[in-house]
Design a protein around this motif. Structure first.
Motif, PDB file in Angstrom:
ATOM      1  N   ASN A 109      39.674  18.683  30.762  1.00  0.00           N
ATOM      2  CA  ASN A 109      40.251  17.479  29.306  1.00  0.00           C
ATOM      3  C   ASN A 109      40.970  17.174  29.370  1.00  0.00           C
ATOM      4  O   ASN A 109      41.875  15.959  28.877  1.00  0.00           O
ATOM      5  CB  ASN A 109      39.788  18.970  27.898  1.00  0.00           C
ATOM      6  CG  ASN A 109      38.916  19.157  27.590  1.00  0.00           C
ATOM      7  OD1 ASN A 109      37.467  18.397  28.432  1.00  0.00           O
ATOM      8  ND2 ASN A 109      38.274  20.363  27.261  1.00  0.00           N
ATOM      9  N   LYS A 168      37.158  23.926  31.953  1.00  0.00           N
ATOM     10  CA  LYS A 168      37.099  22.561  30.726  1.00  0.00           C
ATOM     11  C   LYS A 168      38.960  22.339  30.597  1.00  0.00           C
ATOM     12  O   LYS A 168      38.822  21.311  30.834  1.00  0.00           O
ATOM     13  CB  LYS A 168      36.813  23.578  29.578  1.00  0.00           C
ATOM     14  CG  LYS A 168      35.059  24.418  30.463  1.00  0.00           C
ATOM     15  CD  LYS A 168      34.360  24.704  28.638  1.00  0.00           C
ATOM     16  CE  LYS A 168      33.228  25.310  29.484  1.00  0.00           C
ATOM     17  NZ  LYS A 168      32.236  26.222  28.741  1.00  0.00           N
ATOM     18  N   LYS A 169      39.145  23.234  31.145  1.00  0.00           N
ATOM     19  CA  LYS A 169      40.974  22.581  30.307  1.00  0.00           C
ATOM     20  C   LYS A 169      41.647  21.612  31.145  1.00  0.00           C
ATOM     21  O   LYS A 169      42.434  20.767  30.504  1.00  0.00           O
ATOM     22  CB  LYS A 169      42.138  23.852  30.249  1.00  0.00           C
ATOM     23  CG  LYS A 169      41.617  25.287  29.352  1.00  0.00           C
ATOM     24  CD  LYS A 169      42.498  26.096  29.412  1.00  0.00           C
ATOM     25  CE  LYS A 169      42.370  27.860  28.019  1.00  0.00           C
ATOM     26  NZ  LYS A 169      43.230  28.508  27.797  1.00  0.00           N
ATOM     27  N   TRP A 176      31.887  33.586  36.732  1.00  0.00           N
ATOM     28  CA  TRP A 176      31.955  32.462  36.194  1.00  0.00           C
ATOM     29  C   TRP A 176      32.890  32.444  35.127  1.00  0.00           C
ATOM     30  O   TRP A 176      33.431  31.018  35.033  1.00  0.00           O
ATOM     31  CB  TRP A 176      30.715  31.524  35.475  1.00  0.00           C
ATOM     32  CG  TRP A 176      29.816  31.605  36.998  1.00  0.00           C
ATOM     33  CD1 TRP A 176      29.366  32.284  37.848  1.00  0.00           C
ATOM     34  CD2 TRP A 176      30.056  30.945  38.671  1.00  0.00           C
ATOM     35  NE1 TRP A 176      28.254  31.852  38.438  1.00  0.00           N
ATOM     36  CE2 TRP A 176      29.270  31.197  39.549  1.00  0.00           C
ATOM     37  CE3 TRP A 176      31.181  29.864  38.757  1.00  0.00           C
ATOM     38  CZ2 TRP A 176      28.651  30.081  40.154  1.00  0.00           C
ATOM     39  CZ3 TRP A 176      30.846  29.318  40.032  1.00  0.00           C
ATOM     40  CH2 TRP A 176      29.566  29.603  41.243  1.00  0.00           C
ATOM     41  N   SER A 177      33.695  32.726  34.382  1.00  0.00           N
ATOM     42  CA  SER A 177      33.499  32.866  33.306  1.00  0.00           C
ATOM     43  C   SER A 177      35.667  32.222  33.234  1.00  0.00           C
ATOM     44  O   SER A 177      35.373  31.270  31.891  1.00  0.00           O
ATOM     45  CB  SER A 177      34.277  34.191  32.281  1.00  0.00           C
ATOM     46  OG  SER A 177      34.758  35.050  33.388  1.00  0.00           O
ATOM     47  N   SER A 178      36.206  32.610  33.969  1.00  0.00           N
ATOM     48  CA  SER A 178      37.915  32.103  34.413  1.00  0.00           C
ATOM     49  C   SER A 178      37.189  30.561  34.375  1.00  0.00           C
ATOM     50  O   SER A 178      38.451  30.263  34.596  1.00  0.00           O
ATOM     51  CB  SER A 178      38.461  33.158  35.148  1.00  0.00           C
ATOM     52  OG  SER A 178      38.405  34.942  34.814  1.00  0.00           O
ATOM     53  N   SER A 179      36.712  30.715  35.609  1.00  0.00           N
ATOM     54  CA  SER A 179      36.566  28.884  36.574  1.00  0.00           C
ATOM     55  C   SER A 179      35.494  28.177  35.455  1.00  0.00           C
ATOM     56  O   SER A 179      36.620  27.483  35.350  1.00  0.00           O
ATOM     57  CB  SER A 179      36.210  28.967  37.622  1.00  0.00           C
ATOM     58  OG  SER A 179      35.197  30.445  37.573  1.00  0.00           O
ATOM     59  N   ASP A 180      35.136  28.372  34.861  1.00  0.00           N
ATOM     60  CA  ASP A 180      34.618  28.104  33.868  1.00  0.00           C
ATOM     61  C   ASP A 180      35.682  27.026  32.940  1.00  0.00           C
ATOM     62  O   ASP A 180      35.788  26.034  32.931  1.00  0.00           O
ATOM     63  CB  ASP A 180      33.201  27.833  33.315  1.00  0.00           C
ATOM     64  CG  ASP A 180      32.585  28.799  33.878  1.00  0.00           C
ATOM     65  OD1 ASP A 180      32.148  28.226  34.981  1.00  0.00           O
ATOM     66  OD2 ASP A 180      30.875  28.886  33.135  1.00  0.00           O
ATOM     67  N   ASN A 181      36.006  28.015  32.417  1.00  0.00           N
ATOM     68  CA  ASN A 181      36.925  28.342  31.231  1.00  0.00           C
ATOM     69  C   ASN A 181      38.578  27.136  31.587  1.00  0.00           C
ATOM     70  O   ASN A 181      38.847  25.941  30.743  1.00  0.00           O
ATOM     71  CB  ASN A 181      37.663  28.892  30.615  1.00  0.00           C
ATOM     72  CG  ASN A 181      36.486  29.962  29.338  1.00  0.00           C
ATOM     73  OD1 ASN A 181      35.977  29.297  29.147  1.00  0.00           O
ATOM     74  ND2 ASN A 181      36.554  31.582  29.827  1.00  0.00           N
ATOM     75  N   MET A 182      38.530  27.676  32.352  1.00  0.00           N
ATOM     76  CA  MET A 182      40.050  26.906  33.342  1.00  0.00           C
ATOM     77  C   MET A 182      39.627  25.132  33.655  1.00  0.00           C
ATOM     78  O   MET A 182      40.560  24.441  33.276  1.00  0.00           O
ATOM     79  CB  MET A 182      40.545  27.546  34.748  1.00  0.00           C
ATOM     80  CG  MET A 182      41.399  28.735  35.194  1.00  0.00           C
ATOM     81  SD  MET A 182      42.736  28.646  33.954  1.00  0.00           S
ATOM     82  CE  MET A 182      43.621  27.435  34.575  1.00  0.00           C
ATOM     83  N   TYR A 201      28.934  22.614  39.605  1.00  0.00           N
ATOM     84  CA  TYR A 201      30.030  21.990  39.204  1.00  0.00           C
ATOM     85  C   TYR A 201      30.116  20.140  39.576  1.00  0.00           C
ATOM     86  O   TYR A 201      30.854  19.292  38.847  1.00  0.00           O
ATOM     87  CB  TYR A 201      31.735  22.132  39.716  1.00  0.00           C
ATOM     88  CG  TYR A 201      32.215  23.735  38.890  1.00  0.00           C
ATOM     89  CD1 TYR A 201      31.643  23.876  37.866  1.00  0.00           C
ATOM     90  CD2 TYR A 201      32.723  24.606  40.005  1.00  0.00           C
ATOM     91  CE1 TYR A 201      32.842  25.346  37.055  1.00  0.00           C
ATOM     92  CE2 TYR A 201      33.248  25.836  39.422  1.00  0.00           C
ATOM     93  CZ  TYR A 201      32.688  26.229  37.706  1.00  0.00           C
ATOM     94  OH  TYR A 201      33.400  27.317  37.089  1.00  0.00           O
TER      95      TYR A 201
END
Length: 223
Positions: free
Chosen positions: A84, A80-81, A72-78, A125
């Motif tokens: 925002n 959020k960006k 999930w790290s890549s999708s979570d970070n993307m 999500y």
């Protein structure tokens, strides 16, 4: 929502070095940079998926939900960006479920396993968005990208890929609604003027099967 948000890919790992992307990915890039863009696309669009080993699990006759590794790290970070940024211009997030260009046009071999991952995405999500620090939930899901084009969807029966897509859509749309009844779900995002028959058949299918359909996307209207 592409690349890091894809569920899986059905490409051979060697594809990263032997990409065959159509010019759509790099037609606005000059000279040698075009090759670098194609390499970046191969990496970002096809090798940063949420369930990177799902295709291999589906090909294993003994594969099960417990074998699926979710990242999930890549999708979570993307996410959020993007959220925002979109908050500033009040844009909505439209999550496309499926594979990106060259990510494998065949229908998932084990739809039960694919449905499992879809449910995990919707739960994360749309239902549990606060737990992972998102400013708001995802409220819209689209099933696949331009399945009227053979490099996006051929199905397992090339003689009738439309029916395969329709049946897959029904199952995935129901899975989305099961996890989040208030979420909007739709598709298919047809690409060309010659695909009007595809869209007509799809809408008729949804009417006859009572498939969830809150919207559809006709790409040619925006070209």
């Amino acid at each position: 929502m592409f690349g890091a948000f894809d569920i899986d890919n059905a490409v051979n790992p060697s594809f990263k070095k032997n990409y065959t992307y159509i010019p759509q990915v790099s037609n606005n890039v000059e000279g040698a940079l075009a090759e670098e863009v194609k390499y970046f696309a191969a990496d970002f669009l096809n090798f940063r998926s949420i369930a990177p080993n799902l295709h291999e699990v589906m090909l294993n006759k003994n594969g099960s939900v417990g074998d699926i590794k979710l990242s999930w790290s890549s999708s979570d970070n993307m996410m959020k960006k993007i959220m925002n940024y979109s908050s500033k211009n009040q844009s909505k997030i439209h999550y496309r479920i499926g594979r990106s260009l060259n990510g494998g046009p065949i229908k998932p071999e084990r739809i039960d396993l694919y449905i499992y991952v879809v449910k995990q995405i919707v739960d994360r999500y749309t239902n549990r968005w606060k737990e992972i620090g998102l400013p708001r939930p995802v409220e819209e899901y689209a099933i696949w990208n331009e399945p009227d084009l053979p490099f996006f969807f051929t199905g397992q029966n090339p003689r009738d890929p439309r029916t395969e897509y329709f049946n897959m859509y029904l199952l995935l749309a129901k899975a989305v609604k099961e996890m989040a009844p208030s979420a909007l779900v739709g598709g298919p995002g047809v690409a060309t003027y010659s695909s009007e028959m595809f869209l007509e058949r799809f809408l008729r299918y949804c009417s006859e099967t009572n498939a969830p359909l809150d919207f559809f996307h006709d790409s040619k209207l925006f070209n």
